[in-house]
Design a protein around this motif. Structure first.
Motif, PDB file in Angstrom:
ATOM      1  N   UNK A  36      29.697  -9.686  -9.592  1.00  0.00           N
ATOM      2  CA  UNK A  36      29.825  -8.337 -10.145  1.00  0.00           C
ATOM      3  C   UNK A  36      30.547  -7.426  -9.149  1.00  0.00           C
ATOM      4  N   UNK A  37      30.239  -7.567  -7.879  1.00  0.00           N
ATOM      5  CA  UNK A  37      30.935  -6.792  -6.845  1.00  0.00           C
ATOM      6  C   UNK A  37      32.417  -7.152  -6.828  1.00  0.00           C
ATOM      7  N   UNK A  38      32.698  -8.448  -6.933  1.00  0.00           N
ATOM      8  CA  UNK A  38      34.091  -8.896  -6.977  1.00  0.00           C
ATOM      9  C   UNK A  38      34.810  -8.296  -8.187  1.00  0.00           C
ATOM     10  N   UNK A  39      34.143  -8.277  -9.325  1.00  0.00           N
ATOM     11  CA  UNK A  39      34.754  -7.709 -10.526  1.00  0.00           C
ATOM     12  C   UNK A  39      35.112  -6.240 -10.324  1.00  0.00           C
ATOM     13  N   UNK A  40      34.298  -5.530  -9.547  1.00  0.00           N
ATOM     14  CA  UNK A  40      34.593  -4.133  -9.256  1.00  0.00           C
ATOM     15  C   UNK A  40      35.863  -3.967  -8.443  1.00  0.00           C
ATOM     16  N   UNK A  41      36.186  -4.970  -7.643  1.00  0.00           N
ATOM     17  CA  UNK A  41      37.377  -4.900  -6.794  1.00  0.00           C
ATOM     18  C   UNK A  41      38.607  -5.512  -7.456  1.00  0.00           C
ATOM     19  N   UNK A  42      38.416  -6.134  -8.591  1.00  0.00           N
ATOM     20  CA  UNK A  42      39.516  -6.846  -9.245  1.00  0.00           C
ATOM     21  C   UNK A  42      40.692  -5.927  -9.577  1.00  0.00           C
ATOM     22  N   UNK A  43      40.426  -4.706  -9.978  1.00  0.00           N
ATOM     23  CA  UNK A  43      41.527  -3.791 -10.322  1.00  0.00           C
ATOM     24  C   UNK A  43      42.471  -3.623  -9.136  1.00  0.00           C
ATOM     25  N   UNK A  44      41.908  -3.468  -7.952  1.00  0.00           N
ATOM     26  CA  UNK A  44      42.748  -3.331  -6.753  1.00  0.00           C
ATOM     27  C   UNK A  44      43.445  -4.640  -6.417  1.00  0.00           C
ATOM     28  N   UNK A  45      42.700  -5.717  -6.499  1.00  0.00           N
ATOM     29  CA  UNK A  45      43.260  -7.028  -6.175  1.00  0.00           C
ATOM     30  C   UNK A  45      44.377  -7.369  -7.156  1.00  0.00           C
ATOM     31  N   UNK A  46      44.163  -7.071  -8.420  1.00  0.00           N
ATOM     32  CA  UNK A  46      45.120  -7.432  -9.461  1.00  0.00           C
ATOM     33  C   UNK A  46      46.434  -6.671  -9.336  1.00  0.00           C
ATOM     34  N   UNK A  47      46.427  -5.466  -8.771  1.00  0.00           N
ATOM     35  CA  UNK A  47      47.690  -4.737  -8.602  1.00  0.00           C
ATOM     36  C   UNK A  47      48.575  -5.424  -7.562  1.00  0.00           C
ATOM     37  N   UNK A  48      47.961  -6.051  -6.568  1.00  0.00           N
ATOM     38  CA  UNK A  48      48.717  -6.756  -5.538  1.00  0.00           C
ATOM     39  C   UNK A  48      49.020  -8.191  -5.951  1.00  0.00           C
ATOM     40  N   UNK A  49      48.085  -8.801  -6.671  1.00  0.00           N
ATOM     41  CA  UNK A  49      48.217 -10.199  -7.081  1.00  0.00           C
ATOM     42  C   UNK A  49      48.056 -10.303  -8.603  1.00  0.00           C
ATOM     43  N   UNK A  50      49.100  -9.971  -9.353  1.00  0.00           N
ATOM     44  CA  UNK A  50      48.978  -9.938 -10.811  1.00  0.00           C
ATOM     45  C   UNK A  50      48.728 -11.305 -11.453  1.00  0.00           C
ATOM     46  N   UNK A  51      48.933 -12.385 -10.721  1.00  0.00           N
ATOM     47  CA  UNK A  51      48.705 -13.718 -11.283  1.00  0.00           C
ATOM     48  C   UNK A  51      47.222 -14.033 -11.443  1.00  0.00           C
ATOM     49  N   UNK A  52      46.361 -13.267 -10.790  1.00  0.00           N
ATOM     50  CA  UNK A  52      44.925 -13.500 -10.887  1.00  0.00           C
ATOM     51  C   UNK A  52      44.422 -12.939 -12.214  1.00  0.00           C
ATOM     52  N   UNK A  53      43.815 -13.786 -13.001  1.00  0.00           N
ATOM     53  CA  UNK A  53      43.430 -13.412 -14.364  1.00  0.00           C
ATOM     54  C   UNK A  53      41.939 -13.108 -14.474  1.00  0.00           C
ATOM     55  N   UNK A  54      41.633 -11.840 -14.701  1.00  0.00           N
ATOM     56  CA  UNK A  54      40.233 -11.454 -14.903  1.00  0.00           C
ATOM     57  C   UNK A  54      39.699 -12.026 -16.204  1.00  0.00           C
TER      58      UNK A  54
END
Length: 98
Positions: A36-54
């Motif tokens: 759940x904590x990781x999911x909270x950070x996904x928005x930031x991570x996804x802007x840098x690494x768009x290949x990561x699929x939530x």
């Protein structure tokens, strides 16, 4: 954090395969809190690494929760080891290589 989650997938799967369901369930709850904590950070991570699929992560988590409700711990172990762990491994490699 992703590497830690990655390692914990295998440890929890091993507990379920050994029939240590209570310990596995306790660790699984902490694992979900950290996911759940990781999911909270996904928005930031996804802007840098768009290949990561939530969406892919959400699908795997939904499968896990469904099988937990069914108390099919061996299936949960398989999902952790063969579905979620490889996804987290991919994410970790993508972020570390980026």
């Amino acid at each position: 954090m992703i590497s830690n989650l990655n390692d914990r997938c295998l440890a929890i799967a091993d507990l379920y395969r050994k029939g240590e369901f209570q310990e596995g369930n306790e660790r699984f709850l902490f694992f979900l809190e950290d996911i759940n904590t990781l999911l909270g950070a996904i928005a930031l991570i996804n802007t840098t690494f768009p290949a990561l699929s939530i969406e892919e992560l959400n699908e795997k988590l939904a499968q896990l929760l469904e099988q937990m409700e069914n108390k099919d711990y061996l299936y949960v172990a398989d999902l952790l080891q063969y579905e979620l762990q490889p996804l987290l491994d991919l994410w970790s490699g993508t972020i570390n290589d980026g």
